[in-house]
Design a protein around this motif. Structure first.
Motif, PDB file in Angstrom:
ATOM      1  N   TRP A 189      -6.126   4.343   7.246  1.00  0.00           N
ATOM      2  CA  TRP A 189      -4.731   3.433   6.464  1.00  0.00           C
ATOM      3  C   TRP A 189      -4.018   3.090   7.762  1.00  0.00           C
ATOM      4  CZ3 TRP A 189      -2.609   4.076   1.607  1.00  0.00           C
ATOM      5  CH2 TRP A 189      -3.687   4.570   0.505  1.00  0.00           C
ATOM      6  N   ASN A 190      -3.265   1.981   7.496  1.00  0.00           N
ATOM      7  CA  ASN A 190      -2.233   1.476   8.237  1.00  0.00           C
ATOM      8  C   ASN A 190      -0.972   2.073   8.367  1.00  0.00           C
ATOM      9  OD1 ASN A 190      -3.772  -0.800   8.698  1.00  0.00           O
ATOM     10  ND2 ASN A 190      -3.010  -2.186   7.253  1.00  0.00           N
ATOM     11  N   ARG A 191      -0.448   2.343   9.424  1.00  0.00           N
ATOM     12  CA  ARG A 191       0.585   3.367   9.739  1.00  0.00           C
ATOM     13  C   ARG A 191       1.964   2.254   9.514  1.00  0.00           C
ATOM     14  NH1 ARG A 191       0.908   7.944  11.875  1.00  0.00           N
ATOM     15  NH2 ARG A 191       2.958   7.934  12.629  1.00  0.00           N
ATOM     16  N   VAL A 192       1.691   0.996   9.359  1.00  0.00           N
ATOM     17  CA  VAL A 192       2.966   0.077   9.153  1.00  0.00           C
ATOM     18  C   VAL A 192       2.397  -0.821   8.003  1.00  0.00           C
ATOM     19  CG1 VAL A 192       4.578  -1.833  10.094  1.00  0.00           C
ATOM     20  CG2 VAL A 192       3.562   0.213  11.249  1.00  0.00           C
ATOM     21  N   HIS A 193       3.069  -1.204   7.049  1.00  0.00           N
ATOM     22  CA  HIS A 193       2.541  -2.084   6.072  1.00  0.00           C
ATOM     23  C   HIS A 193       3.860  -2.756   5.376  1.00  0.00           C
ATOM     24  CE1 HIS A 193       3.437   1.607   3.316  1.00  0.00           C
ATOM     25  NE2 HIS A 193       3.927   0.625   2.489  1.00  0.00           N
ATOM     26  N   LEU A 194       3.574  -3.695   4.358  1.00  0.00           N
ATOM     27  CA  LEU A 194       4.469  -4.677   3.796  1.00  0.00           C
ATOM     28  C   LEU A 194       4.872  -3.941   2.503  1.00  0.00           C
ATOM     29  CD1 LEU A 194       2.830  -7.967   4.156  1.00  0.00           C
ATOM     30  CD2 LEU A 194       4.508  -6.900   5.850  1.00  0.00           C
ATOM     31  N   ASP A 195       6.184  -4.079   1.930  1.00  0.00           N
ATOM     32  CA  ASP A 195       6.683  -3.532   0.796  1.00  0.00           C
ATOM     33  C   ASP A 195       7.230  -4.852   0.004  1.00  0.00           C
ATOM     34  OD1 ASP A 195       5.944  -0.960   1.033  1.00  0.00           O
ATOM     35  OD2 ASP A 195       7.990  -0.486   1.433  1.00  0.00           O
ATOM     36  N   ILE A 196       6.904  -5.178  -1.069  1.00  0.00           N
ATOM     37  CA  ILE A 196       7.457  -6.360  -1.897  1.00  0.00           C
ATOM     38  C   ILE A 196       7.792  -6.070  -3.186  1.00  0.00           C
ATOM     39  CG2 ILE A 196       5.717  -7.738  -0.947  1.00  0.00           C
ATOM     40  CD1 ILE A 196       4.072  -7.656  -3.419  1.00  0.00           C
ATOM     41  N   SER A 197       8.738  -6.856  -3.576  1.00  0.00           N
ATOM     42  CA  SER A 197       9.413  -6.398  -4.954  1.00  0.00           C
ATOM     43  C   SER A 197       9.590  -7.726  -5.769  1.00  0.00           C
ATOM     44  CB  SER A 197      10.890  -5.829  -4.468  1.00  0.00           C
ATOM     45  OG  SER A 197      11.437  -5.671  -5.800  1.00  0.00           O
ATOM     46  N   ASP A 233      -4.303  -5.535  -0.077  1.00  0.00           N
ATOM     47  CA  ASP A 233      -4.655  -7.130  -0.081  1.00  0.00           C
ATOM     48  C   ASP A 233      -5.906  -7.631   0.056  1.00  0.00           C
ATOM     49  OD1 ASP A 233      -5.236  -7.075   2.599  1.00  0.00           O
ATOM     50  OD2 ASP A 233      -3.241  -7.908   3.253  1.00  0.00           O
ATOM     51  N   VAL A 234      -6.233  -8.946   0.213  1.00  0.00           N
ATOM     52  CA  VAL A 234      -7.782  -9.481   0.225  1.00  0.00           C
ATOM     53  C   VAL A 234      -8.492  -8.849   1.516  1.00  0.00           C
ATOM     54  CG1 VAL A 234      -7.199 -11.255  -1.221  1.00  0.00           C
ATOM     55  CG2 VAL A 234      -6.918 -11.488   1.325  1.00  0.00           C
ATOM     56  N   GLU A 235      -7.711  -8.374   2.597  1.00  0.00           N
ATOM     57  CA  GLU A 235      -8.357  -7.648   3.611  1.00  0.00           C
ATOM     58  C   GLU A 235      -8.206  -6.219   3.774  1.00  0.00           C
ATOM     59  OE1 GLU A 235      -8.120  -9.424   7.471  1.00  0.00           O
ATOM     60  OE2 GLU A 235      -8.723 -11.382   6.768  1.00  0.00           O
ATOM     61  N   GLY A 236      -7.962  -5.510   2.513  1.00  0.00           N
ATOM     62  CA  GLY A 236      -7.917  -4.248   2.632  1.00  0.00           C
ATOM     63  C   GLY A 236      -6.643  -3.451   3.285  1.00  0.00           C
ATOM     64  N   ASN A 237      -5.562  -4.322   3.482  1.00  0.00           N
ATOM     65  CA  ASN A 237      -4.503  -3.913   4.017  1.00  0.00           C
ATOM     66  C   ASN A 237      -3.501  -3.170   2.857  1.00  0.00           C
ATOM     67  OD1 ASN A 237      -4.475  -4.878   6.938  1.00  0.00           O
ATOM     68  ND2 ASN A 237      -4.608  -6.648   5.857  1.00  0.00           N
ATOM     69  N   GLU A 238      -3.030  -2.000   2.981  1.00  0.00           N
ATOM     70  CA  GLU A 238      -2.170  -1.517   1.660  1.00  0.00           C
ATOM     71  C   GLU A 238      -0.845  -2.045   1.811  1.00  0.00           C
ATOM     72  OE1 GLU A 238      -5.210   1.380   3.655  1.00  0.00           O
ATOM     73  OE2 GLU A 238      -3.280   0.547   4.592  1.00  0.00           O
TER      74      GLU A 238
END
Length: 245
Positions: A189-197, A233-238
């Motif tokens: 799991w990524n320790r840093v990820h994007l949050d969208i709204s 996403d399309v590369e598995g990033n949370e």
């Protein structure tokens, strides 16, 4: 319907301490939302203004073990400013880092918990971004990532190539979101990820369905106890789809 990038979620062993570091680094304010959660935003900021992408630090006990696939690039206005910022960050607890960058004009550093970030040499393109020049995502296909995120959000895609892609808020303010081709692959799991709204008034369930139709996936975890949705996403990033505000 559309979404926008509103914050970066960063896991931390000590969210309060790491929050103080990044607040000092960026000149931002600290807003603790509750036990184990520290939110950072510019002083006087009115969320979710596209002029900035906030930082949400969430306490997690797991230590960092691999290079993050999402990191921040910090902007500078001159070579003197770059040197001054590096020195100030060292005083705050950051260290120099070697991620195989070789001889480059920017400085790679790590925060007190080992999260990599870059202090860039002055670049004209980042003159009006604020302290964060770009949110950078490692990936295997910048083209695929730009295609997904360009449709997932209402941000404008500026450049797409095999090794690099970049986009920015359609308002032309705030940091860039950049995708950099890298040879390493995602591990854990990524320790840093994007949050969208979504925007206020939009239906989060409909927006989730739209994102899935674009290629987003379910990470396969129990989400019954949270009010937001975690997708990949399309590369598995949370990433998280937050409630509109």
């Amino acid at each position: 319907m559309a979404t926008r990038l509103v914050q970066i979620n960063m896991k931390a062993r000590d969210d309060a301490a790491l929050g103080r570091f990044w607040a000092e680094a960026l000149g931002w304010g600290v807003d603790s939302e509750g036990p184990g959660v520290t939110n950072l935003e510019p002083v006087g900021f009115a969320y979710p203004d596209p002029a900035a992408v906030c930082i949400d630090l969430v306490a997690r006990p797991e230590p960092k073990t691999v290079k993050n696939r999402v990191h921040l690039d910090l902007a500078t206005t001159s070579t003197a400013h770059q040197a001054e910022l590096v020195a100030r960050l060292k005083d705050l607890g950051a260290t120099l880092a070697d991620v195989g960058q070789g001889d480059v004009p920017w400085t790679v550093m790590a925060d007190p918990e080992g999260n990599e970030f870059c202090v860039l040499e002055p670049r004209e393109i980042y003159r009006d971004t604020g302290p964060i020049a770009a949110v950078v995502v490692d990936c295997t296909s910048p083209r695929a990532m730009a295609r997904f995120w360009g449709e997932a959000m209402d941000w404008t895609v500026h450049e797409v190539a095999d090794d690099y892609a970049t986009m920015r808020s359609a308002h032309g303010v705030g940091p860039y979101l950049e995708f950099i081709r890298t040879p390493d692959t995602k591990s854990g799991w990524n320790r840093v990820h994007l949050d969208i709204s979504p925007y206020r008034g939009d239906d989060p369930a409909a927006e989730e369905a739209r994102l899935r139709a674009l290629g987003a996936s379910d990470p396969g975890i129990d989400q019954s106890a949270i009010s937001w949705r975690i997708l990949t996403d399309v590369e598995g990033n949370e990433f998280c789809l937050l409630s509109p505000r």
